[in-house]
Write a protein that holds these residues in place. Structure first.
Motif, PDB file in Angstrom:
ATOM      1  N   ASP A 132      -1.980  87.572  94.453  1.00  0.00           N
ATOM      2  CA  ASP A 132      -0.760  88.441  94.833  1.00  0.00           C
ATOM      3  C   ASP A 132      -0.958  89.885  94.621  1.00  0.00           C
ATOM      4  O   ASP A 132      -1.385  90.161  93.605  1.00  0.00           O
ATOM      5  CB  ASP A 132       0.288  87.979  93.837  1.00  0.00           C
ATOM      6  N   HIS A 151       0.252  96.416  92.185  1.00  0.00           N
ATOM      7  CA  HIS A 151      -0.053  95.230  91.214  1.00  0.00           C
ATOM      8  C   HIS A 151      -1.057  94.380  92.028  1.00  0.00           C
ATOM      9  O   HIS A 151      -1.309  94.288  93.097  1.00  0.00           O
ATOM     10  CB  HIS A 151       1.398  94.429  91.308  1.00  0.00           C
ATOM     11  N   GLN A 176      -3.238  90.754  91.477  1.00  0.00           N
ATOM     12  CA  GLN A 176      -3.517  89.482  90.833  1.00  0.00           C
ATOM     13  C   GLN A 176      -4.488  88.680  91.536  1.00  0.00           C
ATOM     14  O   GLN A 176      -4.208  88.452  92.820  1.00  0.00           O
ATOM     15  CB  GLN A 176      -2.076  88.759  90.726  1.00  0.00           C
ATOM     16  N   GLU A 177      -5.574  88.393  90.879  1.00  0.00           N
ATOM     17  CA  GLU A 177      -6.531  87.372  91.548  1.00  0.00           C
ATOM     18  C   GLU A 177      -6.841  86.564  90.625  1.00  0.00           C
ATOM     19  O   GLU A 177      -6.800  86.616  89.328  1.00  0.00           O
ATOM     20  CB  GLU A 177      -7.651  88.524  91.987  1.00  0.00           C
ATOM     21  N   SER A 178      -7.781  85.501  91.152  1.00  0.00           N
ATOM     22  CA  SER A 178      -7.831  84.133  90.598  1.00  0.00           C
ATOM     23  C   SER A 178      -9.279  83.758  90.727  1.00  0.00           C
ATOM     24  O   SER A 178      -9.569  83.808  92.186  1.00  0.00           O
ATOM     25  CB  SER A 178      -6.749  83.054  90.884  1.00  0.00           C
ATOM     26  N   GLN A 230      -7.280  83.741  85.637  1.00  0.00           N
ATOM     27  CA  GLN A 230      -6.251  84.496  86.738  1.00  0.00           C
ATOM     28  C   GLN A 230      -6.489  85.947  85.858  1.00  0.00           C
ATOM     29  O   GLN A 230      -6.324  85.986  84.752  1.00  0.00           O
ATOM     30  CB  GLN A 230      -4.939  84.177  86.620  1.00  0.00           C
ATOM     31  N   ASN A 231      -6.737  86.888  86.571  1.00  0.00           N
ATOM     32  CA  ASN A 231      -6.644  88.351  86.185  1.00  0.00           C
ATOM     33  C   ASN A 231      -5.486  89.149  86.663  1.00  0.00           C
ATOM     34  O   ASN A 231      -5.563  88.937  88.033  1.00  0.00           O
ATOM     35  CB  ASN A 231      -7.796  89.091  86.324  1.00  0.00           C
ATOM     36  N   THR A 232      -4.803  89.841  85.972  1.00  0.00           N
ATOM     37  CA  THR A 232      -3.590  90.552  86.476  1.00  0.00           C
ATOM     38  C   THR A 232      -3.782  92.197  86.321  1.00  0.00           C
ATOM     39  O   THR A 232      -3.989  92.290  85.036  1.00  0.00           O
ATOM     40  CB  THR A 232      -2.280  89.969  86.163  1.00  0.00           C
ATOM     41  N   ASP A 260      -1.795  96.125  86.492  1.00  0.00           N
ATOM     42  CA  ASP A 260      -0.922  96.838  87.100  1.00  0.00           C
ATOM     43  C   ASP A 260      -1.291  98.354  86.693  1.00  0.00           C
ATOM     44  O   ASP A 260      -1.639  98.748  85.921  1.00  0.00           O
ATOM     45  CB  ASP A 260       0.402  96.624  86.504  1.00  0.00           C
ATOM     46  N   THR A 292       1.228  79.411  84.396  1.00  0.00           N
ATOM     47  CA  THR A 292      -0.035  80.124  83.835  1.00  0.00           C
ATOM     48  C   THR A 292       0.614  80.402  82.386  1.00  0.00           C
ATOM     49  O   THR A 292       1.634  81.014  82.048  1.00  0.00           O
ATOM     50  CB  THR A 292       0.058  81.495  84.665  1.00  0.00           C
ATOM     51  N   TYR A 301      -0.889  83.008  79.603  1.00  0.00           N
ATOM     52  CA  TYR A 301      -1.653  84.263  79.342  1.00  0.00           C
ATOM     53  C   TYR A 301      -2.159  84.326  78.254  1.00  0.00           C
ATOM     54  O   TYR A 301      -1.407  84.365  77.026  1.00  0.00           O
ATOM     55  CB  TYR A 301      -0.644  85.378  79.738  1.00  0.00           C
TER      56      TYR A 301
END
Length: 249
Positions: free
Chosen positions: A53, A87, A89-91, A113-115, A117, A165, A167
């Motif tokens: 995302d 933003h 978001q990659e997995s 998953q890493n997010t 911002d 997910t 976290y």
């Protein structure tokens, strides 16, 4: 004369047989009525499960702080602000990058998953102080959020999938005291909804186009109760709203 006929008759017989063969109907293979099965492909079935995302957002901050003191009427002060955010978001998912070796879209995907911002906020609600008991001055502040989680998504049908997910590590301005929380996801056709709970209270709604570009709206609410300001107690409620445009995979 007889000798001439003796030579011409065999020649005529050979020519007649060759002409007869040339007039025969050619042998043609009978046409087959077997139908070739065309594989189904749905534009909105590849990806769009919310595990990747990218977006940019423009948001609004609304904070109300209520002060209470024994024997005194409660008072409150309000502050507002705006923010802009990028933003990402990659997995790193099992069977995602090698999916074409088996099937184009695996029904179940699991991975890390890493997010991230990156943003800036301004206004009277931009400052992050120990408490919000006094009116704030307008300021400009930059922020960086990072979240690490374990994500999974299940494709039920081409137009329906669900995800979850958890976290493990969280550092975000949307909920400064939150370390861990969960998020559930549901997509039906072009609509996607995400709900965060267990530490971060947030709702995200997205309209995903066939090109995987989406338009979204997000709301999160953070309450901070401060009882260490004796004889005053304070309750600060911060609401974050933002609209976004991005791409989901």
């Amino acid at each position: 004369m007889k000798r001439v006929l003796f030579f011409l008759l065999p020649l005529w017989a050979v020519m007649y047989d060759a002409a007869a063969q040339s007039l025969k109907k050619p042998s043609i293979t009978e046409p087959s009525l077997t139908l070739i099965k065309v594989p189904k492909y749905h534009k909105n079935s590849a990806g769009s499960m919310g595990l990747f995302d990218w977006n940019m957002s423009l948001g609004y901050i609304d904070r109300t702080t209520t002060l209470k003191q024994s024997g005194q009427p409660s008072t409150s002060n309000a502050s507002t602000g705006q923010y802009f955010m990028l933003h990402l978001q990659e997995s790193v998912l099992s069977n995602y990058f090698l999916a074409s070796k088996y099937k184009r879209n695996k029904r179940l995907k699991i991975g890390i998953q890493n997010t991230i911002d990156i943003g800036t906020k301004w206004g009277t609600a931009a400052a992050e102080n120990e408490n919000y008991t006094s009116p704030q001055e307008s300021s400009l502040d930059f922020f960086l959020n990072y979240q690490l989680g374990i994500a999974t998504a299940l494709r039920i049908r081409h137009n329906l999938d669900i995800g979850y997910t958890y976290y493990l590590f969280t550092k975000t301005v949307f909920s400064p005291n939150t370390d861990k929380y969960s998020k559930v996801r549901l997509r039906y056709r072009h609509l996607m909804a995400e709900y965060s709970f267990g530490g971060l209270n947030a709702v995200e709604l997205k309209y995903v186009k066939s090109s995987k570009v989406y338009y979204g709206f997000s709301f999160s609410n953070y309450n901070r109760n401060m009882s260490n300001l004796y004889p005053i107690t304070a309750d600060a409620q911060t609401k974050w709203y933002h609209i976004s445009i991005g791409k989901v995979f």
